[in-house]
Design a protein around this motif. Structure first.
Motif, PDB file in Angstrom:
ATOM      1  N   THR A  72     -12.254  -1.028   1.841  1.00 11.69           N
ATOM      2  CA  THR A  72     -11.272  -0.436   0.936  1.00 11.69           C
ATOM      3  C   THR A  72     -10.150   0.165   1.776  1.00 11.69           C
ATOM      4  O   THR A  72     -10.405   0.852   2.756  1.00 11.69           O
ATOM      5  CB  THR A  72     -11.915   0.667   0.081  1.00 11.69           C
ATOM      6  OG1 THR A  72     -13.147   0.178  -0.467  1.00 11.69           O
ATOM      7  CG2 THR A  72     -10.986   1.096  -1.037  1.00 11.69           C
ATOM      8  N   ASP A 120      -9.631  -2.271  -5.118  1.00 11.53           N
ATOM      9  CA  ASP A 120      -8.489  -2.534  -4.251  1.00 11.53           C
ATOM     10  C   ASP A 120      -8.329  -4.048  -4.123  1.00 11.53           C
ATOM     11  O   ASP A 120      -9.095  -4.714  -3.426  1.00 11.53           O
ATOM     12  CB  ASP A 120      -8.736  -1.887  -2.885  1.00 11.53           C
ATOM     13  CG  ASP A 120      -7.722  -2.310  -1.822  1.00 11.53           C
ATOM     14  OD1 ASP A 120      -6.693  -2.909  -2.174  1.00 11.53           O
ATOM     15  OD2 ASP A 120      -7.976  -2.022  -0.628  1.00 11.53           O
ATOM     16  N   TYR A 126       0.801  -1.220   0.000  1.00 16.81           N
ATOM     17  CA  TYR A 126       0.000   0.000   0.000  1.00 16.81           C
ATOM     18  C   TYR A 126       0.839   1.277   0.000  1.00 16.81           C
ATOM     19  O   TYR A 126       0.313   2.355  -0.290  1.00 16.81           O
ATOM     20  CB  TYR A 126      -0.976  -0.004   1.172  1.00 16.81           C
ATOM     21  CG  TYR A 126      -2.164  -0.914   0.921  1.00 16.81           C
ATOM     22  CD1 TYR A 126      -3.112  -0.597  -0.048  1.00 16.81           C
ATOM     23  CD2 TYR A 126      -2.329  -2.102   1.637  1.00 16.81           C
ATOM     24  CE1 TYR A 126      -4.194  -1.424  -0.295  1.00 16.81           C
ATOM     25  CE2 TYR A 126      -3.414  -2.934   1.403  1.00 16.81           C
ATOM     26  CZ  TYR A 126      -4.349  -2.588   0.434  1.00 16.81           C
ATOM     27  OH  TYR A 126      -5.413  -3.413   0.183  1.00 16.81           O
ATOM     28  N   LEU A 165      -4.129  -3.539  -8.435  1.00 16.24           N
ATOM     29  CA  LEU A 165      -5.170  -2.526  -8.511  1.00 16.24           C
ATOM     30  C   LEU A 165      -5.811  -2.642  -9.880  1.00 16.24           C
ATOM     31  O   LEU A 165      -5.114  -2.860 -10.884  1.00 16.24           O
ATOM     32  CB  LEU A 165      -4.604  -1.119  -8.322  1.00 16.24           C
ATOM     33  CG  LEU A 165      -4.096  -0.724  -6.933  1.00 16.24           C
ATOM     34  CD1 LEU A 165      -3.397   0.631  -6.997  1.00 16.24           C
ATOM     35  CD2 LEU A 165      -5.256  -0.676  -5.927  1.00 16.24           C
ATOM     36  N   VAL A 218      -5.582   3.594  -0.553  1.00 15.01           N
ATOM     37  CA  VAL A 218      -6.202   3.719  -1.876  1.00 15.01           C
ATOM     38  C   VAL A 218      -7.166   4.896  -1.892  1.00 15.01           C
ATOM     39  O   VAL A 218      -7.204   5.676  -2.851  1.00 15.01           O
ATOM     40  CB  VAL A 218      -6.925   2.409  -2.257  1.00 15.01           C
ATOM     41  CG1 VAL A 218      -7.691   2.564  -3.566  1.00 15.01           C
ATOM     42  CG2 VAL A 218      -5.925   1.258  -2.353  1.00 15.01           C
TER      43      VAL A 218
END
Length: 382
Positions: A58, A206, A13, A228, A62
């Motif tokens: 989520t 995601d 991430y 993604l 993101v």
């Protein structure tokens, strides 16, 4: 509408901002999806107040990356969703904090939605839903970005771009939808009606940390996938995501409903992919929900209505409370559209004869106290 699906690697991430920008660039650039002075709704999947590493929602990285891209175009981003349960400010504050949305908003300059009112809207293109109450920010925004999560789902097999629109229905109003749309095909049509009304400019999935097994709640298992995905077309995005997860087409009610409507493309093989091929990107040994099975109607031929109902009952998984895990919070009871759950001695109890197999109790239980007991015929076929 551009039906292409773009896919990009995102192994961590910390890469979300850079990779999301590249992903959108490959679709034609941020200018297509955000303009100065607009208010854009970032519709995240915020199922419950759970930490990001549980993969229920989520990821905030993101959401923050999306909000920063909007801000760079001079647009105002508003983060919103309506989780399961009462749609109240105290609950939303807890959800925003626990899921990391509060931090995402602070980092990106986005606004957290606290307008918990609803508006009645018309769905002129609806097949089973001609009007509905939706959360106010969805009705008042200039445009929407649909920020969904790759997850399994015990009722609909997978949660993706189309299913994420169910969060536009406020709070416990969702309970009534499960009661009036008990059949998977009808429920899928309702989801497509909502998606058509919302008409998100962009759908972003995601799949960095996805969920496999008996999702979409705490009973699911986080699974590192490292991707993604994005598309203007939510059905095309779900078709590709389902193929990567290994969801059999006949077990994906949303895609079946889209096919009945003549929505194209709704087969992964017909979608133009940017960033890889299905063969290269398929997720090995991705665990689907326990209910996934061969369609009994196809296996044994046509049934009368009575026999069909009986077969569904024998195939279905029935919620069963694990008393050692139940803390008596009552979330399952309040979420049950059939009122099949009662509280006795500070424990939940399910009346199987009243259960409509929507699995809201299983989805929303924070303690994994709702097990799913497989039906006799399902066990036999397996």
């Amino acid at each position: 509408m551009d039906h292409r699906v773009t896919i990009i690697s995102c192994q961590d991430y910390t890469q979300a901002a850079e990779q999301l920008a590249l992903l959108i660039q490959r679709l034609g650039g941020i200018e297509r999806y955000a303009r100065p002075g607009e208010t854009l709704l970032l519709k995240a999947n915020l199922l419950a107040a759970a930490a990001p590493d549980q993969a229920l929602s989520t990821h905030p990285a993101v959401v923050a990356a999306a909000a920063k891209l909007c801000a760079a175009q001079g647009a105002k981003a508003v983060i919103a969703d309506s989780p399961g349960g009462p749609y109240l400010e105290a609950g939303m504050r807890r959800v925003y904090e626990k899921t990391g949305m509060a931090q995402a908003a602070a980092e990106s300059g986005a606004e957290l939605n606290y307008d918990l009112s609803a508006r009645q809207v018309s769905l002129p293109e609806g097949k089973v839903l001609r009007s509905a109450q939706v959360i106010t920010p969805a009705a008042s925004c200039d445009g929407m970005w649909n920020l969904c999560k790759m997850k399994t789902h015990t009722f609909m097999t997978m949660t993706g771009a189309v299913k994420n629109h169910f969060g536009l229905i406020p709070g416990v109003t969702k309970v009534g939808f499960h009661a009036s749309h008990q059949d998977k095909a009808r429920f899928a049509d309702m989801l497509l009606d909502l998606a058509l009304w919302a008409s998100p400019r962009l759908n972003i999935m995601d799949a960095v940390l996805a969920m496999e097994g008996d999702g979409p709640g705490a009973s699911g298992t986080p699974r590192q996938v490292g991707l993604l995905l994005a598309s203007e077309d939510p059905v095309a995005l779900d078709a590709v995501a389902g193929a990567l997860m290994g969801v059999p087409p006949q077990e994906n009610p949303v895609l079946l409903a889209a096919q009945r409507r003549g929505w194209t493309p709704c087969r992964a093989e017909d979608v133009e992919l940017v960033g890889g091929t299905l063969e290269e990107l398929r997720i090995p040994d991705f665990r689907l929900p326990g209910h996934v099975r061969t369609n009994i109607m196809e296996r044994f031929g046509p049934f009368t209505q009575v026999v069909e109902r009986a077969s569904r009952s024998l195939m279905a998984q029935t919620p069963k409370i694990r008393p050692e895990a139940c803390i008596g919070c009552g979330i399952c009871k309040n979420a049950c559209p059939a009122q099949a759950i009662a509280m006795r001695d500070k424990k939940a109890h399910v009346a199987p004869a009243r259960c409509i197999h929507c699995y809201c109790c299983h989805e929303l239980c924070p303690e994994q106290a709702v097990a799913l007991k497989r039906g006799f015929l399902s066990r036999l076929l397996r």
